[in-house]
Design an enzyme around this catalytic site. Structure first.
Site, short mmCIF file in Angstrom:
data_model
loop_
_atom_site.label_atom_id
_atom_site.label_comp_id
_atom_site.label_asym_id
_atom_site.label_seq_id
_atom_site.Cartn_x
_atom_site.Cartn_y
_atom_site.Cartn_z
N CYS B 134 22.18 47.59 34.63
CA CYS B 134 21.34 46.54 34.05
C CYS B 134 21.79 46.21 32.63
O CYS B 134 21.80 47.06 31.75
CB CYS B 134 19.89 46.98 34.06
N ASN B 199 26.91 45.02 39.27
CA ASN B 199 25.62 44.63 38.74
C ASN B 199 25.81 43.29 38.03
O ASN B 199 26.90 42.71 38.06
CB ASN B 199 25.10 45.72 37.78
N CYS B 347 44.15 13.09 43.48
CA CYS B 347 45.34 13.94 43.46
C CYS B 347 46.33 13.41 42.43
O CYS B 347 46.95 14.18 41.69
CB CYS B 347 45.98 14.02 44.84
#
Lengths: 440, 462
Positions: B134, B199, B347
């Protein structure tokens, strides 16, 4: 059974004439703008007569800069809001969208354009203003798309501008001629009010210029005169019985409809003569006003109609029936219209030929002639030195709009013979620059 | 039918899809609902000393009309009393004995770790996930990513846990570190049975342009949060690969990061994950997405002839090399399928401005043309092309030669001086700089209102 009940209230009218391109909400605009590929050298721009930088304004909407989007639109086209709604986008910008080649629905450019411009019109946000006063004055005759566009551009260049309009309201055919399901009067006039507030030109309504003396006064008082007079009444057909009651011109019918909505009466069985876009409008409108039967009569084959396919589809969609290869030869009736006498035709070597002995009468109680608008030849003859072409159109320089009388400039239908709002708006912007070049 | 079940370091699950430790696993109600919908396992919202959260906790990154391509949060671990969570874990396990319920844990002292591991075991948890990841709120208190960023501390805590754990222990790693394999190796040294990653990534997902504050805004202020959602998948895949390829780690990996559909899951598995965890997608679309994930995974396994998940775990790893081991003789060139091209010219402008000026426009057509001798085979045009299979990259070498940078280096065949003749771009054509000026002004700059050029036919002076 008619497709529509005859509207008797403003609300019923609004339902029958529901907007084909309703204004988007913010979520819809976000989703639609997200689909834009942002093509290089975008085909939509090239297809727009006013050359609006469409991918730019769509990107601006997508990034939450709606005000910037409106600015991009108005910088190219002062009728940006109206054009978003009334342009035949199917054959212009949206028709050119590369998505069509992938059989994917093209970007709804028109509605995105109206979304952004509606927002600034409603907020009244100041985006533009007059240029530094240059001491010169221009008279604009006609407050249609050409006249108002020229007025805006001239004001931004520092000219004092007086707009003279025969009718009571600005925007020309946008409020007097376009089908009500394409744009509402309120929307049209809101844009006009917005433009006038931004640019500050003077308007003189109910001020028909009709005499040599009036023109001479303008010539003395103003440095240049812009002709944005459009076209005149519906062409006369020269048929016996054309003067019967309930035989009307499409231009006049639609003008009444735009101003008086459900108070305009329509026949139970209406015959519309013509095969152009105005004929499609008049037929659709008759149906939406509650006519039980609407017949669109055209002297050539269906494929030869001048109207856009999507306009004919729109008419068919509200129950209009086509009657092709028939030429009207008489409006029958006894005071009031009771029918149209037609003769069948065929097209041989590109020419319409009547088939002898094939006459028949199609009964009806109303005839709408959508057979083109007359040129304003009488008025134009009052301008010394002005030249017209064989079709009665004003001749002017393609880049400056200057006519054979150097003080007069022209744009819009009187010049191009009758085109879209966007054409008039684009031409007038260019012509205003032409006036500026002439007076600088 | 292929067998989707897994035995992840001793934790059995009917399929490899687990809910990650996060708001969707906050309660027994949610976990039961998820299992009922078809999820194979759930890592319970992290247990510890209950926290107090702020209001306004999540922020999103939208792309055009697509919502939450990235997502972040400043929410902390469970704010519910431990006893409530443990009672519900027990209830879920009774109702779903064959599903995986893993207790995510985060506490501070050795005693606390011992206590919470024992109590979770008693409640019937099938395993543990140690939350060392965390990156907000908890790390400031010396927990979460503060642990994950210190391999020695991480190892010590894992050792504490292993002293009492009788169920498999997974260590959840933080990506907020320069080399993910270091904490992974520390976990192994500490005796962990598996690792899970990633995480969330420390992030600011956006700034409010009116309030001048980062999202999510708490009373006019904000804080850095933890980033997740589809946007983080590429980062997660790379870290999963790093751990899977490292010979000294050699632990089962639970892949986490940007998994929303079966494809994302398969990608994680092909790079070495043997279970996958999902949070953002479930928060966005609900638990129902599991049906598409399992059906897609099954279909893929049938088509590829994989009988179990383990037939595909790490299958892409042999093809992930160091750059220096790639074949420099391989050559692809862009090819535009004219029948499919819709003429958007993206393109062209991409190659012109963003690559190697290897595409040109020709008069009379909107279909661009590849200048083969300039094309370096970078893929950019094929990536920007909006039409499926319109621009393809075609192999142009004969496939017989193989030479890597490493081999060239060993052979002394690499540029070593600033103006070396061996420079890769030495013989690539580039236009003169001044040729750029005004080149496409009429096509690219604003104010493009065009002169009336035949669009409106008007009578003009002769």
């Amino acid at each position: 059974m008619a497709e529509f009940f005859t509207p008797t209230t403003e609300q019923e009218f609004a339902e029958n004439f529901a907007q084909l391109k309703p204004v988007m909400n913010r979520t819809e605009a976000l989703y639609e703008s997200s689909r834009c590929l942002f093509c290089f050298d975008a085909p939509c721009i090239k297809a727009c007569p006013s050359g609006i930088d469409i991918p730019q304004f769509i990107r601006q909407i997508n990034s939450g800069n709606d005000t910037g989007a409106a600015r991009t639109i108005y910088e190219a086209n002062y009728f940006g809001n109206a054009c978003g709604k009334v342009c035949p986008t199917e054959v212009l910008c949206e028709g050119a969208c590369v998505y069509n080649l992938q059989e994917v629905k093209p970007i709804e450019i028109g509605r995105l354009q109206s979304f952004a411009t509606t927002k600034v019109i409603k907020s009244g946000e100041k985006l533009f203003g007059p240029g530094v006063d240059n001491g010169k004055k221009v008279a604009v005759i006609g407050a249609g798309p050409a006249g108002i566009s020229a007025a805006c551009e001239l004001r931004s260049l520092g000219y004092e501008v007086d707009v003279f309009e025969a009718k009571a309201q600005p925007s020309g055919l946008t409020v007097y001629g376009v089908a009500p399901y394409k744009i509402t009067n309120e929307e049209t006039l809101a844009e006009m009010a917005y433009l006038q507030a931004q640019f500050g030109y003077n308007t003189h309504f109910n001020s028909l210029i009709k005499s040599r003396e009036e023109l001479a006064e303008l010539e003395n008082k103003y440095d240049a005169i812009f002709l944005g007079i459009g076209l005149g009444k519906t062409n006369e057909l020269g048929l016996p019985g054309e003067d019967k009651i309930n035989c009307t011109g499409a231009v006049e019918f639609i003008s009444e409809l735009r101003q008086h909505h459900h108070e305009v009466a329509v026949g139970r069985k209406v015959i519309v003569l013509g095969g152009g876009n105005t004929a499609m409008d008049a037929a659709s409108e008759s149906s939406r006003l509650g006519a039980e039967t609407v017949i669109l009569a055209y002297r050539r084959a269906k494929e030869e109609m001048g109207a856009y396919d999507f306009e004919y589809d729109l008419a068919k969609g509200v129950g209009v029936k086509g009657l092709f290869n028939v030429a009207p030869i008489e409006i029958t009736g006894n005071g009031y219209v009771t029918g149209v006498k037609f003769i069948r035709t065929e097209t041989k070597d590109g020419r319409v030929q009547e088939i002898a002995g094939s006459e028949f009468v199609e009964t009806c109680d109303m005839v709408i002639k959508a057979t083109g608008q007359a040129k304003q030849a009488e008025f134009l003859s009052l301008i010394p030195g002005l030249k017209l072409d064989g079709k009665g159109r004003i001749i002017a320089n393609a880049h400056t709009g200057q006519t054979a009388n150097p003080k007069y400039f022209a744009s819009g239908d009187a010049w191009n013979g009758g085109a879209e709002v966007v054409n008039a708006a684009a031409e007038a912007k260019l012509t205003a620059r032409g006036i500026h070049a002439y007076l600088s | 039918m292929p067998d989707l079940s897994i035995n992840f370091a001793g934790i059995k699950s009917p399929n490899p899809f687990w809910l990650a430790s996060a708001p969707p696993t906050n309660s027994g109600y949610q976990v039961m609902k998820a299992f009922d919908a078809g999820w194979g396992g759930a890592v319970w919202k992290t247990l510890g000393v209950p926290v107090v959260n702020v209001s306004s906790r999540y922020g999103g990154v939208n792309y055009r009309d697509k919502r939450l391509i990235g997502f972040n949060n400043i929410e902390l671990i469970s704010d519910r009393p431990l006893a409530d969570n443990l009672r519900e874990i027990e209830e879920v396990k009774k109702r779903f004995p064959n599903h995986a319920v893993i207790a995510s844990l985060m506490v501070q002292t050795r005693q606390e770790w011992h206590d919470i591991v024992r109590q979770s075991q008693d409640a019937g948890a099938d395993g543990f996930e140690l939350n060392f990841g965390c990156p907000h709120g908890m790390c400031e208190r010396g927990m979460g990513s503060a642990v994950g960023q210190e391999p020695k501390v991480l190892q010590m805590i894992v050792e504490w846990v292993m002293e009492v754990a009788t169920k498999p222990v997974i260590v959840k790693l933080t990506p907020n570190i320069s080399d993910i394999t270091e904490p992974a190796m520390a976990a192994r040294r500490g005796g962990a049975n598996a690792i899970s990653l990633i995480n969330t990534i420390q992030s600011i997902v956006g700034v409010d342009l009116d309030q001048f504050a980062p999202y999510p805004i708490v009373d006019g202020k904000g804080s850095n949060g933890g980033y997740c959602g589809p946007a983080v998948k590429p980062i997660a895949l790379n870290m999963v690969k790093n751990c899977a390829q490292h010979p000294d780690i050699n632990l089962p990996i639970s892949g986490i990061g940007g998994i929303e559909n079966w494809r994302d899951a398969v990608e994680h598995i092909l790079l070495g994950a043997s279970s996958v965890q999902v949070c953002t997608a479930a928060m966005h679309f609900g638990f129902g997405i599991i049906r598409e994930m399992t059906s897609g995974l099954e279909q893929y396994m049938v088509e590829k002839g994989f009988n179990t998940i383990y037939d595909m775990v790490g299958k892409a790893l042999p093809n992930v090399l160091h750059w220096e081991d790639l074949n420099m003789k391989y050559k692809v060139t862009a090819n535009i399928n004219e029948d499919k091209c819709i003429g958007c010219q993206l393109c062209y402008t991409a190659c012109e401005d963003g690559a190697h000026q290897a595409i040109k426009l020709n008069a009379g057509t909107r279909v661009p043309e590849i200048i083969e001798e300039n094309c370096v085979g970078c893929n950019l045009c094929s990536l920007v092309c909006p039409v499926e299979q319109c621009i393809t990259m075609e192999r142009t070498d004969d496939g017989t030669q193989h030479l890597t940078w490493k081999e060239r280096t060993e052979a002394g065949d690499v540029p070593t001086e600033f103006n070396d003749e061996k420079a890769g771009g030495r013989h690539h054509w580039v236009p003169e700089p001044s040729a750029a000026l005004g080149k496409e002004r009429h096509k690219t700059l604003p104010g493009k209102a065009r002169v009336i050029n035949g669009e409106t036919e008007v009578p003009t002076e002769a």
